[in-house]
Design a protein around this motif. Structure first.
Motif, PDB file in Angstrom:
ATOM      1  N   GLY A 182       0.816  -1.211   0.000  1.00  0.00           N
ATOM      2  CA  GLY A 182       0.000   0.000   0.000  1.00  0.00           C
ATOM      3  C   GLY A 182       0.849   1.260   0.000  1.00  0.00           C
ATOM      4  O   GLY A 182       0.590   2.207  -0.754  1.00  0.00           O
ATOM      5  N   MET A 183       1.862   1.286   0.846  1.00  0.00           N
ATOM      6  CA  MET A 183       2.754   2.449   0.887  1.00  0.00           C
ATOM      7  C   MET A 183       3.477   2.642  -0.439  1.00  0.00           C
ATOM      8  O   MET A 183       3.605   3.762  -0.947  1.00  0.00           O
ATOM      9  N   MET A 184       3.956   1.535  -1.005  1.00  0.00           N
ATOM     10  CA  MET A 184       4.709   1.623  -2.255  1.00  0.00           C
ATOM     11  C   MET A 184       3.839   2.063  -3.423  1.00  0.00           C
ATOM     12  O   MET A 184       4.289   2.822  -4.296  1.00  0.00           O
ATOM     13  N   GLU A 185       2.588   1.603  -3.450  1.00  0.00           N
ATOM     14  CA  GLU A 185       1.687   2.005  -4.545  1.00  0.00           C
ATOM     15  C   GLU A 185       1.445   3.513  -4.525  1.00  0.00           C
ATOM     16  O   GLU A 185       1.417   4.170  -5.568  1.00  0.00           O
ATOM     17  N   GLN A 186       1.299   4.043  -3.323  1.00  0.00           N
ATOM     18  CA  GLN A 186       1.106   5.491  -3.199  1.00  0.00           C
ATOM     19  C   GLN A 186       2.366   6.235  -3.664  1.00  0.00           C
ATOM     20  O   GLN A 186       2.289   7.177  -4.458  1.00  0.00           O
ATOM     21  N   GLN A 187       3.534   5.792  -3.189  1.00  0.00           N
ATOM     22  CA  GLN A 187       4.767   6.503  -3.511  1.00  0.00           C
ATOM     23  C   GLN A 187       5.160   6.361  -4.986  1.00  0.00           C
ATOM     24  O   GLN A 187       5.630   7.315  -5.604  1.00  0.00           O
ATOM     25  N   VAL A 188       4.958   5.181  -5.582  1.00  0.00           N
ATOM     26  CA  VAL A 188       5.326   5.016  -6.994  1.00  0.00           C
ATOM     27  C   VAL A 188       4.404   5.866  -7.871  1.00  0.00           C
ATOM     28  O   VAL A 188       4.825   6.366  -8.927  1.00  0.00           O
ATOM     29  N   SER A 189       3.175   6.085  -7.418  1.00  0.00           N
ATOM     30  CA  SER A 189       2.267   6.962  -8.163  1.00  0.00           C
ATOM     31  C   SER A 189       2.765   8.409  -8.116  1.00  0.00           C
ATOM     32  O   SER A 189       2.663   9.144  -9.109  1.00  0.00           O
ATOM     33  N   VAL A 190       3.311   8.827  -6.973  1.00  0.00           N
ATOM     34  CA  VAL A 190       3.912  10.160  -6.874  1.00  0.00           C
ATOM     35  C   VAL A 190       5.027  10.298  -7.912  1.00  0.00           C
ATOM     36  O   VAL A 190       5.086  11.270  -8.677  1.00  0.00           O
ATOM     37  N   GLU A 191       5.908   9.296  -7.958  1.00  0.00           N
ATOM     38  CA  GLU A 191       7.062   9.356  -8.865  1.00  0.00           C
ATOM     39  C   GLU A 191       6.633   9.385 -10.330  1.00  0.00           C
ATOM     40  O   GLU A 191       7.172  10.150 -11.140  1.00  0.00           O
ATOM     41  N   LYS A 192       5.638   8.569 -10.674  1.00  0.00           N
ATOM     42  CA  LYS A 192       5.169   8.535 -12.068  1.00  0.00           C
ATOM     43  C   LYS A 192       4.495   9.847 -12.458  1.00  0.00           C
ATOM     44  O   LYS A 192       4.659  10.336 -13.585  1.00  0.00           O
ATOM     45  N   LEU A 193       3.736  10.430 -11.541  1.00  0.00           N
ATOM     46  CA  LEU A 193       3.079  11.697 -11.825  1.00  0.00           C
ATOM     47  C   LEU A 193       4.093  12.831 -12.016  1.00  0.00           C
ATOM     48  O   LEU A 193       3.898  13.710 -12.854  1.00  0.00           O
ATOM     49  N   VAL A 194       5.185  12.800 -11.237  1.00  0.00           N
ATOM     50  CA  VAL A 194       6.234  13.818 -11.402  1.00  0.00           C
ATOM     51  C   VAL A 194       6.835  13.735 -12.801  1.00  0.00           C
ATOM     52  O   VAL A 194       6.994  14.749 -13.491  1.00  0.00           O
TER      53      VAL A 194
END
Length: 440
Positions: A381-393
């Motif tokens: 769950g934590m990783m899905e949130q953070q990887v979405s941040v990185e992809k959006l950037v």
């Protein structure tokens, strides 16, 4: 034995002397014919370059050495590009840290809004160097540890999928050095399993070379002390790192089945971090007053004396990691190393397109990923949130999208609301006009 040509991109960095010292220490296993420093800051690089030239003349007179701001000279005929660039230097890092803190949000180099701002600056710089390599040395490997590595890795996956780049980070190695010290063995004797994103991961297994499980002993120590242990040669020995290693106790308590990367404190305890950070004097100020002054003072002292005898330059942890990686690629050593690579099923129940940090076997053809199986729901769950941040950037950078960068900031665990995210973003845009693509 074959000799290699190396280019260090970010030649004016305070880390460059440490890399050169480590290369000198490993000349027998990894011989170098030519070493070139490349930077776009002529004045800064000249100080480091002159000092390192004197050092190499004394300790490795057979090695061809130069420093330049000319890409053709720097990248023609090179075998490895060791990249550790900092677009905007420490002046922009200071803004990355202080702007979020104005709004009660974590101000940190690679995590949260500061990491996003830094990532938006770094993408173009790394792509530029990859394009120079494609033009002047298409068979060379880039060994990249420019921060924030997660965002840079995602950008290169999307925008330069065919490039010969391997993204790495020294922080897990630094933690493993501490683990080994706790256990009274060498870090080279640790056999680990690890999964996560860059600056966002967990050890699930630590064994010795004979297969003995070392996790119980480590967990017993970490429960009381975190990773805080006295290491004489520790380059992160100032008070802020001492506190970071101690705080691991609380990060570990959230999931005592694994051992965490230190950076998880920024995501799990952001309120604590803000409370314990001086918004007027951040880590950037500490570095500028500490390592920055020390390294450049040592360099100027070498230039003034015309000799590097008794100089203050020291080899460091992340330099040893980069040398090990280059050796593995050059000599097919099949060493097990942590790399940031496309998931593609290595973590079974996670986004196949995510850039994950996992153990790999490194040889002359690159790397082979070691499957880490399925991961627990909490970390997933934590990783899905953070990887979405990185992809959006990365998408925001590609599209010049204000909306997607606002979404990235809003999605970060360190930011409490979309309203706060917008205020931080507007301030960051103003501070980064010289560096970011125009957003609309």
């Amino acid at each position: 034995m074959r000799q290699f040509s190396i280019t260090i991109a970010g030649g004016g960095s305070t880390f460059t002397p440490g890399i050169i010292m480590m290369l000198l220490d490993h000349q027998e296993e990894f011989p170098i014919r030519r070493l070139c420093l490349y930077d776009n800051d002529r004045e800064r690089q000249a100080v480091i370059g002159q000092a390192c030239g004197i050092l190499l003349k004394e300790r490795a007179p057979q090695m061809e050495f130069s420093y330049t701001v000319d890409p053709e000279e720097a990248f023609t005929g090179t075998d490895f590009v060791m990249a550790h660039i900092r677009v905007g230097k420490y002046a922009m890092r200071e803004k990355d840290e202080k702007i979020p803190l104005k709004y009660g949000v974590v101000g940190q180099e690679t995590c949260g809004p500061g990491g996003i701002a830094y990532g938006m600056r770094s993408i173009g710089g790394i792509l530029e160097i990859l394009d120079y390599m494609e033009q002047y040395s298409p068979n060379a490997w880039m060994l990249n540890y420019s921060n924030p590595a997660a965002i840079v890795a995602e950008a290169t996956r999307r925008l330069r999928p065919g490039s010969r780049i391997i993204n790495i980070c020294d922080m897990p190695l630094g933690i493993m050095v501490r683990m080994a010290k706790i256990l009274g063995i060498s870090e080279k004797d640790l056999d680990i399993s690890y999964f996560g994103l860059n600056h966002f991961g967990w050890w699930t297994q630590v064994k010795d070379k004979d297969g003995n499980d070392l996790m119980p002993r480590l967990k017993e120590y970490v429960r009381e002390n975190g990773y805080d242990i006295n290491i004489e040669t520790d380059q992160h020995a100032d008070q802020s790192w001492h506190e970071t290693f101690l705080k691991v106790r609380d990060v570990y308590a959230v999931d005592p089945d694994t051992l965490p990367n230190t950076y998880l404190k920024y995501y799990l305890y952001p309120d604590y971090v803000v409370e314990h950070t001086d918004p007027h004097h951040t880590r950037a100020n500490q570095v500028m007053e500490g390592r920055e002054k020390e390294v450049f003072s040592a360099a100027r002292d070498i230039i003034e004396k015309g000799s590097a005898k008794g100089c203050g330059f020291m080899a460091d942890d992340h330099a040893s990691y980069i040398v090990d990686l280059a050796r593995a690629l050059a000599f097919n050593t099949k060493e097990k190393m942590l790399l940031i690579v496309p998931n593609e099923g290595a973590i079974e129940n996670f986004d196949p397109e995510a850039m994950v940090e996992i153990p790999c076997i490194v040889g002359k053809d690159g790397y082979e990923k070691i499957s880490q199986g399925r991961i627990p729901q909490f970390q997933k769950g934590m990783m899905e949130q953070q990887v979405s941040v990185e992809k959006l950037v990365v998408e925001a950078w590609m599209e010049g999208s204000y909306q997607k960068l606002w979404q990235a900031l809003t999605l970060s665990r360190t930011v409490p609301s979309a309203a706060v995210a917008k205020k931080i973003l507007d301030d960051l845009i103003e501070a980064n006009r010289e560096y970011w693509p125009e957003l609309h």
